[in-house]
Design a protein around this motif. Structure first.
Motif, PDB file in Angstrom:
ATOM      1  N   ILE A  63    -120.865  -6.548  22.755  1.00  0.00           N
ATOM      2  CA  ILE A  63    -119.675  -6.082  23.474  1.00  0.00           C
ATOM      3  C   ILE A  63    -120.049  -5.656  24.899  1.00  0.00           C
ATOM      4  O   ILE A  63    -119.372  -6.007  25.863  1.00  0.00           O
ATOM      5  N   MET A  64    -121.136  -4.919  25.030  1.00  0.00           N
ATOM      6  CA  MET A  64    -121.564  -4.457  26.348  1.00  0.00           C
ATOM      7  C   MET A  64    -121.904  -5.640  27.259  1.00  0.00           C
ATOM      8  O   MET A  64    -121.550  -5.647  28.443  1.00  0.00           O
ATOM      9  N   THR A  65    -122.569  -6.635  26.704  1.00  0.00           N
ATOM     10  CA  THR A  65    -122.920  -7.819  27.490  1.00  0.00           C
ATOM     11  C   THR A  65    -121.659  -8.552  27.934  1.00  0.00           C
ATOM     12  O   THR A  65    -121.541  -8.968  29.098  1.00  0.00           O
ATOM     13  N   TYR A  66    -120.714  -8.681  27.029  1.00  0.00           N
ATOM     14  CA  TYR A  66    -119.433  -9.317  27.343  1.00  0.00           C
ATOM     15  C   TYR A  66    -118.725  -8.589  28.483  1.00  0.00           C
ATOM     16  O   TYR A  66    -118.268  -9.204  29.447  1.00  0.00           O
ATOM     17  N   LEU A  67    -118.640  -7.266  28.379  1.00  0.00           N
ATOM     18  CA  LEU A  67    -117.940  -6.480  29.397  1.00  0.00           C
ATOM     19  C   LEU A  67    -118.647  -6.555  30.746  1.00  0.00           C
ATOM     20  O   LEU A  67    -118.000  -6.698  31.790  1.00  0.00           O
ATOM     21  N   ALA A  68    -119.965  -6.453  30.729  1.00  0.00           N
ATOM     22  CA  ALA A  68    -120.722  -6.518  31.980  1.00  0.00           C
ATOM     23  C   ALA A  68    -120.535  -7.875  32.652  1.00  0.00           C
ATOM     24  O   ALA A  68    -120.300  -7.961  33.863  1.00  0.00           O
ATOM     25  N   ASP A  69    -120.615  -8.940  31.863  1.00  0.00           N
ATOM     26  CA  ASP A  69    -120.421 -10.285  32.426  1.00  0.00           C
ATOM     27  C   ASP A  69    -118.993 -10.484  32.915  1.00  0.00           C
ATOM     28  O   ASP A  69    -118.760 -11.045  33.990  1.00  0.00           O
ATOM     29  N   LYS A  70    -118.037 -10.016  32.129  1.00  0.00           N
ATOM     30  CA  LYS A  70    -116.628 -10.212  32.480  1.00  0.00           C
ATOM     31  C   LYS A  70    -116.276  -9.519  33.799  1.00  0.00           C
ATOM     32  O   LYS A  70    -115.539 -10.059  34.622  1.00  0.00           O
ATOM     33  N   HIS A  71    -116.826  -8.311  33.987  1.00  0.00           N
ATOM     34  CA  HIS A  71    -116.472  -7.520  35.168  1.00  0.00           C
ATOM     35  C   HIS A  71    -117.507  -7.626  36.291  1.00  0.00           C
ATOM     36  O   HIS A  71    -117.297  -7.073  37.374  1.00  0.00           O
ATOM     37  N   GLY A  72    -118.612  -8.319  36.017  1.00  0.00           N
ATOM     38  CA  GLY A  72    -119.613  -8.532  37.056  1.00  0.00           C
ATOM     39  C   GLY A  72    -120.296  -7.272  37.540  1.00  0.00           C
ATOM     40  O   GLY A  72    -120.670  -7.154  38.701  1.00  0.00           O
ATOM     41  N   LYS A  73    -120.455  -6.308  36.643  1.00  0.00           N
ATOM     42  CA  LYS A  73    -121.103  -5.039  36.992  1.00  0.00           C
ATOM     43  C   LYS A  73    -122.040  -4.635  35.864  1.00  0.00           C
ATOM     44  O   LYS A  73    -121.879  -5.059  34.723  1.00  0.00           O
ATOM     45  N   LEU A  74    -123.003  -3.774  36.189  1.00  0.00           N
ATOM     46  CA  LEU A  74    -123.983  -3.244  35.224  1.00  0.00           C
ATOM     47  C   LEU A  74    -124.861  -4.340  34.637  1.00  0.00           C
ATOM     48  O   LEU A  74    -125.406  -4.183  33.545  1.00  0.00           O
ATOM     49  N   THR A  75    -124.995  -5.432  35.361  1.00  0.00           N
ATOM     50  CA  THR A  75    -125.803  -6.546  34.880  1.00  0.00           C
ATOM     51  C   THR A  75    -126.260  -7.407  36.048  1.00  0.00           C
ATOM     52  O   THR A  75    -125.586  -7.460  37.087  1.00  0.00           O
ATOM     53  N   ALA A  76    -127.386  -8.054  35.835  1.00  0.00           N
ATOM     54  CA  ALA A  76    -127.803  -9.111  36.763  1.00  0.00           C
ATOM     55  C   ALA A  76    -127.009 -10.365  36.405  1.00  0.00           C
ATOM     56  O   ALA A  76    -126.584 -10.533  35.256  1.00  0.00           O
ATOM     57  N   PRO A  77    -126.777 -11.261  37.367  1.00  0.00           N
ATOM     58  CA  PRO A  77    -126.004 -12.478  37.071  1.00  0.00           C
ATOM     59  C   PRO A  77    -126.709 -13.363  36.039  1.00  0.00           C
ATOM     60  O   PRO A  77    -127.935 -13.483  36.048  1.00  0.00           O
ATOM     61  N   ALA A  78    -125.916 -13.967  35.168  1.00  0.00           N
ATOM     62  CA  ALA A  78    -126.460 -14.897  34.169  1.00  0.00           C
ATOM     63  C   ALA A  78    -127.160 -16.047  34.882  1.00  0.00           C
ATOM     64  O   ALA A  78    -126.745 -16.480  35.960  1.00  0.00           O
ATOM     65  N   GLY A  79    -128.240 -16.539  34.274  1.00  0.00           N
ATOM     66  CA  GLY A  79    -128.950 -17.681  34.829  1.00  0.00           C
ATOM     67  C   GLY A  79    -129.910 -17.336  35.953  1.00  0.00           C
ATOM     68  O   GLY A  79    -130.364 -18.229  36.668  1.00  0.00           O
ATOM     69  N   THR A  80    -130.231 -16.044  36.105  1.00  0.00           N
ATOM     70  CA  THR A  80    -131.185 -15.633  37.129  1.00  0.00           C
ATOM     71  C   THR A  80    -132.423 -15.021  36.467  1.00  0.00           C
ATOM     72  O   THR A  80    -132.343 -14.500  35.348  1.00  0.00           O
ATOM     73  N   PRO A  81    -133.580 -15.051  37.162  1.00  0.00           N
ATOM     74  CA  PRO A  81    -134.766 -14.379  36.613  1.00  0.00           C
ATOM     75  C   PRO A  81    -134.516 -12.887  36.363  1.00  0.00           C
ATOM     76  O   PRO A  81    -135.022 -12.333  35.388  1.00  0.00           O
ATOM     77  N   ALA A  82    -133.724 -12.254  37.245  1.00  0.00           N
ATOM     78  CA  ALA A  82    -133.411 -10.832  37.049  1.00  0.00           C
ATOM     79  C   ALA A  82    -132.679 -10.622  35.728  1.00  0.00           C
ATOM     80  O   ALA A  82    -132.925  -9.640  35.016  1.00  0.00           O
ATOM     81  N   ARG A  83    -131.787 -11.545  35.382  1.00  0.00           N
ATOM     82  CA  ARG A  83    -131.068 -11.418  34.105  1.00  0.00           C
ATOM     83  C   ARG A  83    -132.018 -11.632  32.932  1.00  0.00           C
ATOM     84  O   ARG A  83    -131.921 -10.940  31.906  1.00  0.00           O
ATOM     85  N   ALA A  84    -132.936 -12.573  33.071  1.00  0.00           N
ATOM     86  CA  ALA A  84    -133.906 -12.784  31.995  1.00  0.00           C
ATOM     87  C   ALA A  84    -134.745 -11.525  31.774  1.00  0.00           C
ATOM     88  O   ALA A  84    -135.005 -11.139  30.621  1.00  0.00           O
ATOM     89  N   ARG A  85    -135.148 -10.875  32.853  1.00  0.00           N
ATOM     90  CA  ARG A  85    -135.924  -9.630  32.715  1.00  0.00           C
ATOM     91  C   ARG A  85    -135.055  -8.530  32.093  1.00  0.00           C
ATOM     92  O   ARG A  85    -135.520  -7.755  31.252  1.00  0.00           O
ATOM     93  N   GLN A  86    -133.794  -8.456  32.507  1.00  0.00           N
ATOM     94  CA  GLN A  86    -132.870  -7.476  31.923  1.00  0.00           C
ATOM     95  C   GLN A  86    -132.680  -7.741  30.433  1.00  0.00           C
ATOM     96  O   GLN A  86    -132.719  -6.809  29.608  1.00  0.00           O
ATOM     97  N   ASP A  87    -132.462  -8.995  30.072  1.00  0.00           N
ATOM     98  CA  ASP A  87    -132.289  -9.344  28.656  1.00  0.00           C
ATOM     99  C   ASP A  87    -133.544  -9.023  27.857  1.00  0.00           C
ATOM    100  O   ASP A  87    -133.460  -8.548  26.717  1.00  0.00           O
TER     101      ASP A  87
END
Length: 198
Positions: A63-87
């Protein structure tokens, strides 16, 4: 408007806190796990669940991942090295913090008494202490991923709070100071205030 289903003193708090950080309005149904109300949204009775229009989502981190992606906040963008490190950090926290605490809870009050093995809790506490030391070491900045708050911060603090209630070893001073600052965030305080209102 979103609806969060689940008691505040559960993983539902993670979702509520995220919605507060995102500035999103939501209704809160403080249903207990395995209650009839919880089963209306998730047949297993597990909480939290999130209602978004006609969609019902389950699992706090999903749910948190969905919300962060949907609103573009509290997350690095999908498909980036920063997102891979966050995940990678998110999955590590699930394995090394959340799963350890949940295993202790199962042997404390979730399993039927005859299935509980209280002796396992000592090893779980030692495992948590080791993981907390690793997390403290990697803390480099105001937040776990650097200069901006992200999903792992919310997840980690919720687990640290849970560990206190479960009488696990205290985290070290460095991580403890980080946790205190996180608890001072207006969004955290707003989510917590829902407990008093409920």
């Amino acid at each position: 408007m979103y609806t969060v289903i689940g008691a505040t003193k559960s993983r539902a708090f993670r979702v509520m806190w995220m919605l507060e950080e995102l500035g999103q309005a939501y209704e809160h149904i403080p249903a207990a796990a395995r209650s009839d109300e919880a089963r209306r949204y998730n047949p297993s009775g597990k909480i939290p669940a999130l209602k978004d229009g006609d969609e019902v989502l389950t699992d706090s981190v999903a749910i948190m991942t969905y919300l962060a992606d949907k609103h573009g906040k509290l997350t690095a963008p999908a498909g980036t090295p920063a997102r891979a490190r966050q995940d990678a950090l998110t999955f590590w926290l699930i394995d090394e913090f959340d799963a350890v605490l949940w295993a202790a809870a199962k042997h404390s009050f979730v399993f039927p008494e005859e299935q509980r093995v209280p002796q396992v809790k000592d090893s779980l506490k030692a495992e948590f202490k080791r993981a907390a030391a690793i997390l403290s070491e990697r803390l480099d900045g105001p937040f776990l991923m650097g200069d901006e708050i992200t999903l792992p911060d919310l997840l980690a603090l919720h687990c640290i709070n849970w560990s206190i209630g479960a009488n696990f070893p205290r985290v070290d001073d460095r991580l403890g100071q980080w946790a205190r600052k996180m608890r001072e965030r207006p969004a955290y305080i707003a989510a917590q205030s829902r407990d008093a209102a409920a």
